[in-house]
Write a protein that holds these residues in place. Sequence first.
Motif, PDB file in Angstrom:
ATOM      1  N   ALA A  15      -3.723  21.474  10.479  1.00 47.07           N
ATOM      2  CA  ALA A  15      -2.669  20.478  10.266  1.00 47.07           C
ATOM      3  C   ALA A  15      -3.240  19.064  10.166  1.00 47.07           C
ATOM      4  CB  ALA A  15      -1.648  20.557  11.397  1.00 47.07           C
ATOM      5  N   LEU A  16      -4.218  18.733  11.012  1.00 49.64           N
ATOM      6  CA  LEU A  16      -4.810  17.399  10.962  1.00 49.64           C
ATOM      7  C   LEU A  16      -5.555  17.187   9.655  1.00 49.64           C
ATOM      8  CD1 LEU A  16      -5.389  14.720  12.313  1.00 49.64           C
ATOM      9  CD2 LEU A  16      -7.352  15.758  13.485  1.00 49.64           C
ATOM     10  N   GLY A  17      -6.224  18.222   9.168  1.00 48.73           N
ATOM     11  CA  GLY A  17      -6.903  18.126   7.880  1.00 48.73           C
ATOM     12  C   GLY A  17      -5.920  17.909   6.746  1.00 48.73           C
ATOM     13  N   GLU A  18      -4.764  18.579   6.807  1.00 46.60           N
ATOM     14  CA  GLU A  18      -3.734  18.379   5.786  1.00 46.60           C
ATOM     15  C   GLU A  18      -3.224  16.942   5.803  1.00 46.60           C
ATOM     16  OE1 GLU A  18      -0.672  21.243   6.355  1.00 46.60           O
ATOM     17  OE2 GLU A  18      -1.961  22.974   5.941  1.00 46.60           O
ATOM     18  N   LEU A  19      -3.078  16.365   7.003  1.00 47.49           N
ATOM     19  CA  LEU A  19      -2.625  14.978   7.096  1.00 47.49           C
ATOM     20  C   LEU A  19      -3.652  14.013   6.509  1.00 47.49           C
ATOM     21  CD1 LEU A  19      -1.051  14.981  10.684  1.00 47.49           C
ATOM     22  CD2 LEU A  19       0.156  14.915   8.489  1.00 47.49           C
ATOM     23  N   ILE A  20      -4.939  14.307   6.703  1.00 40.41           N
ATOM     24  CA  ILE A  20      -5.993  13.467   6.120  1.00 40.41           C
ATOM     25  C   ILE A  20      -5.922  13.513   4.597  1.00 40.41           C
ATOM     26  CG2 ILE A  20      -8.492  13.221   5.825  1.00 40.41           C
ATOM     27  CD1 ILE A  20      -8.809  14.189   8.710  1.00 40.41           C
ATOM     28  N   VAL A  21      -5.737  14.707   4.045  1.00 42.54           N
ATOM     29  CA  VAL A  21      -5.647  14.846   2.591  1.00 42.54           C
ATOM     30  C   VAL A  21      -4.373  14.184   2.066  1.00 42.54           C
ATOM     31  CG1 VAL A  21      -5.476  16.509   0.693  1.00 42.54           C
ATOM     32  CG2 VAL A  21      -7.048  16.940   2.576  1.00 42.54           C
ATOM     33  N   ILE A  22      -3.284  14.285   2.824  1.00 43.33           N
ATOM     34  CA  ILE A  22      -2.038  13.607   2.449  1.00 43.33           C
ATOM     35  C   ILE A  22      -2.272  12.107   2.311  1.00 43.33           C
ATOM     36  CG2 ILE A  22       0.241  12.913   3.311  1.00 43.33           C
ATOM     37  CD1 ILE A  22       0.542  15.729   4.451  1.00 43.33           C
ATOM     38  N   LEU A  23      -2.918  11.525   3.311  1.00 41.21           N
ATOM     39  CA  LEU A  23      -3.197  10.093   3.278  1.00 41.21           C
ATOM     40  C   LEU A  23      -4.118   9.737   2.113  1.00 41.21           C
ATOM     41  CD1 LEU A  23      -2.928   7.329   4.626  1.00 41.21           C
ATOM     42  CD2 LEU A  23      -4.903   7.910   6.058  1.00 41.21           C
ATOM     43  N   LEU A  24      -5.101  10.595   1.858  1.00 44.53           N
ATOM     44  CA  LEU A  24      -6.048  10.337   0.767  1.00 44.53           C
ATOM     45  C   LEU A  24      -5.348  10.399  -0.587  1.00 44.53           C
ATOM     46  CD1 LEU A  24      -9.017   9.698   0.387  1.00 44.53           C
ATOM     47  CD2 LEU A  24      -9.481  12.133   0.200  1.00 44.53           C
ATOM     48  N   MET A  25      -4.447  11.372  -0.772  1.00 48.33           N
ATOM     49  CA  MET A  25      -3.686  11.453  -2.020  1.00 48.33           C
ATOM     50  C   MET A  25      -2.817  10.218  -2.209  1.00 48.33           C
ATOM     51  SD  MET A  25      -2.500  15.463  -2.436  1.00 48.33           S
ATOM     52  CE  MET A  25      -1.631  15.550  -0.862  1.00 48.33           C
ATOM     53  N   PHE A  26      -2.174   9.788  -1.147  1.00 47.37           N
ATOM     54  CA  PHE A  26      -1.280   8.634  -1.222  1.00 47.37           C
ATOM     55  C   PHE A  26      -2.051   7.365  -1.567  1.00 47.37           C
ATOM     56  CE2 PHE A  26       1.329   5.218   0.652  1.00 47.37           C
ATOM     57  CZ  PHE A  26       2.541   5.492   0.050  1.00 47.37           C
ATOM     58  N   VAL A  27      -3.152   7.136  -0.858  1.00 37.78           N
ATOM     59  CA  VAL A  27      -3.966   5.945  -1.119  1.00 37.78           C
ATOM     60  C   VAL A  27      -4.620   6.037  -2.487  1.00 37.78           C
ATOM     61  CG1 VAL A  27      -5.960   4.604  -0.357  1.00 37.78           C
ATOM     62  CG2 VAL A  27      -4.368   5.533   1.329  1.00 37.78           C
ATOM     63  N   GLY A  28      -5.083   7.254  -2.861  1.00 36.93           N
ATOM     64  CA  GLY A  28      -5.713   7.422  -4.154  1.00 36.93           C
ATOM     65  C   GLY A  28      -4.768   7.154  -5.307  1.00 36.93           C
ATOM     66  N   ARG A  29      -3.503   7.504  -5.152  1.00 36.48           N
ATOM     67  CA  ARG A  29      -2.516   7.263  -6.207  1.00 36.48           C
ATOM     68  C   ARG A  29      -2.129   5.794  -6.282  1.00 36.48           C
ATOM     69  NH1 ARG A  29      -0.286   6.680 -10.601  1.00 36.48           N
ATOM     70  NH2 ARG A  29       1.753   7.510 -11.086  1.00 36.48           N
ATOM     71  N   LEU A  30      -1.981   5.156  -5.118  1.00 34.19           N
ATOM     72  CA  LEU A  30      -1.454   3.795  -5.092  1.00 34.19           C
ATOM     73  C   LEU A  30      -2.518   2.731  -4.889  1.00 34.19           C
ATOM     74  CD1 LEU A  30       1.731   4.346  -2.927  1.00 34.19           C
ATOM     75  CD2 LEU A  30       1.580   4.166  -5.394  1.00 34.19           C
ATOM     76  N   GLY A  31      -3.648   3.111  -4.277  1.00 34.46           N
ATOM     77  CA  GLY A  31      -4.647   2.121  -3.909  1.00 34.46           C
ATOM     78  C   GLY A  31      -5.131   1.261  -5.051  1.00 34.46           C
ATOM     79  N   PRO A  32      -5.709   1.830  -6.098  1.00 39.33           N
ATOM     80  CA  PRO A  32      -6.199   1.000  -7.209  1.00 39.33           C
ATOM     81  C   PRO A  32      -5.110   0.152  -7.846  1.00 39.33           C
ATOM     82  CG  PRO A  32      -7.094   3.219  -7.340  1.00 39.33           C
ATOM     83  CD  PRO A  32      -6.053   3.241  -6.258  1.00 39.33           C
ATOM     84  N   ILE A  33      -3.893   0.710  -7.962  1.00 40.21           N
ATOM     85  CA  ILE A  33      -2.794  -0.038  -8.584  1.00 40.21           C
ATOM     86  C   ILE A  33      -2.429  -1.249  -7.744  1.00 40.21           C
ATOM     87  CG2 ILE A  33      -0.354   0.061  -9.236  1.00 40.21           C
ATOM     88  CD1 ILE A  33      -0.737   3.021  -9.815  1.00 40.21           C
ATOM     89  N   THR A  34      -2.137  -1.022  -6.464  1.00 42.43           N
ATOM     90  CA  THR A  34      -1.695  -2.115  -5.608  1.00 42.43           C
ATOM     91  C   THR A  34      -2.819  -3.104  -5.360  1.00 42.43           C
ATOM     92  OG1 THR A  34      -2.202  -0.730  -3.677  1.00 42.43           O
ATOM     93  CG2 THR A  34       0.051  -0.731  -4.462  1.00 42.43           C
ATOM     94  N   LEU A  35      -4.048  -2.615  -5.284  1.00 40.70           N
ATOM     95  CA  LEU A  35      -5.182  -3.502  -5.034  1.00 40.70           C
ATOM     96  C   LEU A  35      -5.366  -4.483  -6.176  1.00 40.70           C
ATOM     97  CD1 LEU A  35      -7.723  -4.364  -3.477  1.00 40.70           C
ATOM     98  CD2 LEU A  35      -8.969  -2.599  -4.715  1.00 40.70           C
ATOM     99  N   VAL A  36      -5.428  -3.987  -7.404  1.00 41.71           N
ATOM    100  CA  VAL A  36      -5.660  -4.859  -8.553  1.00 41.71           C
ATOM    101  C   VAL A  36      -4.512  -5.847  -8.717  1.00 41.71           C
ATOM    102  CG1 VAL A  36      -5.899  -4.923 -11.060  1.00 41.71           C
ATOM    103  CG2 VAL A  36      -7.126  -3.202  -9.740  1.00 41.71           C
ATOM    104  N   SER A  37      -3.281  -5.385  -8.538  1.00 44.39           N
ATOM    105  CA  SER A  37      -2.139  -6.294  -8.693  1.00 44.39           C
ATOM    106  C   SER A  37      -2.154  -7.358  -7.608  1.00 44.39           C
ATOM    107  CB  SER A  37      -0.820  -5.519  -8.638  1.00 44.39           C
ATOM    108  OG  SER A  37      -0.642  -4.924  -7.368  1.00 44.39           O
ATOM    109  N   ALA A  38      -2.499  -6.947  -6.380  1.00 49.37           N
ATOM    110  CA  ALA A  38      -2.551  -7.915  -5.285  1.00 49.37           C
ATOM    111  C   ALA A  38      -3.637  -8.953  -5.536  1.00 49.37           C
ATOM    112  CB  ALA A  38      -2.795  -7.197  -3.965  1.00 49.37           C
TER     113      ALA A  38
END
Length: 447
Positions: free
Chosen positions: A404-427
């Motif tokens: 379960a903890l590994g799934e949560l890590i991957v969940i966070l990685l998917m979320f940041v991976g999808r939004l990170g570059p977008i929000t970072l560059v715009s910010a």
Amino acid sequence: MLFRMHPARAVVMAFAVTIVAGATLLALPVAARDGQPTDLVQALFTATSAVCVTGLVVVDTGEHWSGFGQGVVLALIQVGGFGIMALASLLALLIAGKLRLRMTLSAQTETKSQGIGDVRRLLTRVALVTLVVEGVTAAVLILRFFLHYGTPFHEALWDGVFHSISAFNNAGFSLNPDSLERYAADPWITLPIAVAVILGGLGFPVIIELLRHRARRRATGRIGWSLHLKLTLGTTALLLFLGSLLTLLLEWSNGATLGPLHTGEKVLNAFFHSAMSRTAGFNSVDVGSMEQATLLSTCVLMFIGGGSAGTAGGIKVTTFAVLGAAILAEVRGEPTSGIFRRRLAPHVLRQALTVALLGVGLVIGATIALLTLVDHEFEVVLFEAVSAFGTVGLSAGLTGELPALGELIVILLMFVGRLGPITLVSALALRERTQRFQHPEERPIIG
């Protein structure tokens, strides 16, 4: 309240709310075939993977989810692929007739439009392109399933629509437990899906500009492509070719992947794997049985990803091209870097470097965390981490075995991976300001 938020926060909040709503629906008993509530972490994992158009799964999509559950997954894929901010902007346009400045910037955060311009026209074109590509792909798949494989029409209809939407949005969700391995020798299935994946991965600005220039060429006979269009198309073509060639050479005699196939089928599946490594997630051969060198080359392709403002993930091909131009300029001793006779602004180089290094840091951190939780080979864990960050969805067999903890890590990685570059560059772009002073210059030793 959303309209007054900083654009980066608005994007994150919209995606988070959609994921929570999707997880809530998937956790309901009606969403599962057996009529039992799905574990909350598994529901959250599936919802995150769908909204972030990743494709990693911890339960079999076709066997675990009911028709209602599959419909929820498909809706989350479509919403996530199109972009929450694009949908919110379109809704605001329909209700209010116009957008406030900050909401327009929020739409730009997701669509990367080059100016405020006519957002209504932009979103209409995006929706039209989406419907056309998904519709044509679905039609080809439906006919193939129905006429060639004898699938009942209602099943062929659902399979065709599901896989076409999943393909164009680069999600990689499949209703088959073996993804597309059963169709490895069928170009009428793999090629339409590959084309939809590539088009979705190019990014909406590229598709819209191509359509606009096609009409302009008919009127004037001239072509004037932007630097972004040239970079995206050129780098995409280069990576597709190199990925296909490496896969073909490395897996040619592998009895568990390309080995048993005929020459034409080997070429087809090598190309398909290269296209899917650009953040799609479908597989026509067993990824877990690939050579270590192939897994590493696939990791590189997954980390780079596809085009900006599309359904692909990764650091984006333009970021990769800009970094390559900077390296080439430094090797040549040139004071500035440029591509296609255009000089690149210094802040563009800084943004590209920031996005790439943060991506590397996220992948390394997640890999270390997962290695402490699972007893698997390093290359398999790294592959899974890069796949999650790049929102690819290819798996070497680890995701289904995660605690379960590994799934949560991957969940966070998917979320940041999808939004990170977008929000970072715009910010970074929104915080750009004039500096009224400069510190004394000094040059530390590099290398």
